[in-house]
Design an enzyme around this catalytic site. Structure first.
Site, PDB file in Angstrom:
ATOM      1  CE1 TYR A 137      66.870   7.794  52.092  1.00  0.00           C
ATOM      2  CE2 TYR A 137      65.799   9.960  52.441  1.00  0.00           C
ATOM      3  CZ  TYR A 137      67.040   9.170  52.759  1.00  0.00           C
ATOM      4  OH  TYR A 137      68.169   9.634  53.116  1.00  0.00           O
ATOM      5  CE  LYS A 188      76.011  -4.631  52.141  1.00  0.00           C
ATOM      6  NZ  LYS A 188      77.589  -5.284  52.566  1.00  0.00           N
ATOM      7  CG  ASP A 221      80.682  -3.386  52.808  1.00  0.00           C
ATOM      8  OD1 ASP A 221      80.502  -3.261  51.960  1.00  0.00           O
ATOM      9  OD2 ASP A 221      80.718  -4.332  53.537  1.00  0.00           O
ATOM     10  CG  ASP A 245      71.356  10.607  53.647  1.00  0.00           C
ATOM     11  OD1 ASP A 245      71.612  12.098  53.348  1.00  0.00           O
ATOM     12  OD2 ASP A 245      70.885  10.169  54.486  1.00  0.00           O
ATOM     13  CG  ASP A 249      75.956  13.825  55.708  1.00  0.00           C
ATOM     14  OD1 ASP A 249      75.475  14.620  54.636  1.00  0.00           O
ATOM     15  OD2 ASP A 249      75.673  14.165  56.799  1.00  0.00           O
TER      16      ASP A 249
HETATM   17  C1  IPM Z   1      69.675  15.263  52.849  1.00  0.00           C
HETATM   18  C2  IPM Z   1      68.690  14.813  54.033  1.00  0.00           C
HETATM   19  C3  IPM Z   1      67.647  14.470  53.577  1.00  0.00           C
HETATM   20  C4  IPM Z   1      67.590  13.171  52.991  1.00  0.00           C
HETATM   21  C5  IPM Z   1      66.511  14.356  54.773  1.00  0.00           C
HETATM   22  C6  IPM Z   1      66.383  15.591  55.597  1.00  0.00           C
HETATM   23  C7  IPM Z   1      65.230  13.731  54.242  1.00  0.00           C
HETATM   24  O1  IPM Z   1      69.534  14.186  54.797  1.00  0.00           O
HETATM   25  O2  IPM Z   1      69.161  15.863  52.063  1.00  0.00           O
HETATM   26  O3  IPM Z   1      70.877  14.801  52.868  1.00  0.00           O
HETATM   27  O4  IPM Z   1      67.985  12.075  53.963  1.00  0.00           O
HETATM   28  O5  IPM Z   1      67.546  12.971  51.792  1.00  0.00           O
HETATM   29 MN    MN Z   2      71.490  13.785  54.527  1.00  0.00          MN
END
Ligand code: IPM
Ligand code: MN
Ligand code: NAD
Length: 354
Positions: A137, A188, A221, A245, A249
């Site tokens: 990032y 990885k 993975d 990230d 999710d």
């Molecule tokens: C998160 C989001 C952020 C990230 C983006 C919006 C910069 O997806 O907080 O999970 O990738 O960290």
């Molecule tokens: Mn995110």
């Protein structure tokens, strides 16, 4: 006087943040001041930058910052530095909140809300510790360049120093020790030098300072696969910015919905924490009043626990969310019919019943 700064942001951000604000006000924490400032796309529109200088200063002087969400199609054609997301990365970096705690805990009443079978997800209580201010990032060089041939090439750099790995790993080990759990470190190392250094550094820290905390290493993975196959095997998952990230999710869906997962981003002790639901601005449902405010409200609970010196109130708030769910309160993402405000009302009512 402790200060909680709210940064509602864009899309559903303001809709879920206002519910967290109502709850923060109802909790009446002695001496707590609550302020609000423009951030993300809203700040670009009003002030020309996603993180205006005075908002940045205010955030650095606050005790806790609670963000809603940023981004949306309206700004997606802009150069990166003029996008809402750039303001969020700048804020995380300015606050140096390197350890992002993302608890994926299944509230019992939501066992049937997950898209996975109840016997797979029942009882999951996973704590992601995601490195938040380094890696791909932020690594340099980055950019899009045009070759003499006219072809364009895009570059991003995954970069981690030993000290960056060590400090976030120390947080993961300490948290695992405190909850009597274990750590799975995810990278990885089979294909990336940054993954290899990650594994070596985590192993060395473990041997030197946390030999009592069980540690396993797993390739990223495989971790994605195992999270879906047998998520209860995990306790604390330590991983880098990008894998954290993606995997968080994924884990959110184990707990019923992306709208359930809060987060706390912490830096050195005593510095302000940044609290955010892990979901985004959800342009597809923004403005409809149907977003689930639980992730924002549970992020407030994390702020109370980690930055505002009110851990018992945090426990009380989390218990109220659970009681509201027990009583059947559900937004659409959880298969219910309540709107954002009604879900906030249900949690407020459960708090009063405590
Ligand atoms: C998160 C989001 C952020 C990230 C983006 C919006 C910069 O997806 O907080 O999970 O990738 O960290
Ligand atoms: Mn995110
Ligand atoms: P998203 O998280 O906004 O939405 C993904 C899906 O989940 C959508 O269908 C959305 O409706 C649903 N969803 C998300 N939160 C919900 C909630 N609280 N209640 C009910 N449903 C919910 O991801 P996206 O659509 O890929 O991204 C939209 C924008 O948000 C992008 O600009 C992205 O960069 C940004 N984003 C910001 C953050 C942040 O501010 N921390 C995090 C992720 C994405």
């Amino acid at each position: 006087m402790p200060l909680l700064l709210l940064l509602p942001g864009d899309g559903i951000g303001p809709e879920v943040t206002v519910e967290a604000r109502r709850i923060a006000e109802a909790l009446a924490i002695p001496g707590l001041a609550i302020e609000q400032a423009p951030f993300g796309g809203a700040a670009i529109d009003a002030l020309g930058a996603p993180l205006p200088a005075d908002v940045r200063s205010l955030a650095l002087s606050a005790d806790a910052v609670l963000m809603g969400a940023v981004g949306g199609p309206r700004w997606s054609g802009q150069p990166f530095h003029l996008r809402p997301e750039a303001g969020l990365l700048e804020l995380r970096s300015a606050m140096q909140v390197y350890a992002n705690l993302r608890p994926a805990r299944l509230f019992l009443p939501l066992v049937a809300a997950s898209t996975l079978k109840p016997d797979i997800v029942e009882g999951i209580d996973i704590l992601f510790v995601r490195e938040l201010v380094g890696g791909v990032y932020f690594g340099e060089p980055r950019g899009i360049e045009t070759l003499p041939s006219g072809e364009r090439v895009a570059v991003n750099t995954q970069r981690y120093s030993e000290s960056e790995i060590r400090r976030v790993a120390a947080v993961a080990f300490a948290l695992a020790r405190a909850r009597g759990g274990h750590v799975t470190s995810v990278e990885k190392s089979n294909v990336m030098e940054s993954g290899l250094l990650w594994r070596e550094t985590v192993t060395a820290l473990h041997q030197a300072e946390y030999p009592d905390v069980p540690l396993a290493h797993m390739l990223a993975d495989t971790c994605a696969m195992q999270l879906v196959k047998a998520p209860r095997q995990f306790d604390v998952i330590l991983t880098d910015n990008l894998f954290g990230d993606l995997l968080s999710d994924l884990a959110a869906m184990l707990t019923g919905s992306l709208g359930m997962l809060p987060s706390a981003a912490l830096g050195s002790p005593g510095s302000p924490g940044l609290y955010e639901p892990i979901h985004g601005s959800a342009p597809d449902i923004a403005g409809k009043g149907v977003a689930n405010p639980c992730a924002a409200i549970l992020s407030l609970a994390m702020a109370l626990r980690h930055s505002l010196g009110a851990p018992e109130t945090a426990d009380r708030l989390e218990a109220a969310v659970e009681r509201a769910l027990e009583a059947g309160a559900r937004t659409a993402d959880l298969g219910g019919t309540l709107g954002t405000r009604q879900m906030g009302d249900a949690i407020l009512a459960a708090l009063e019943r405590a």
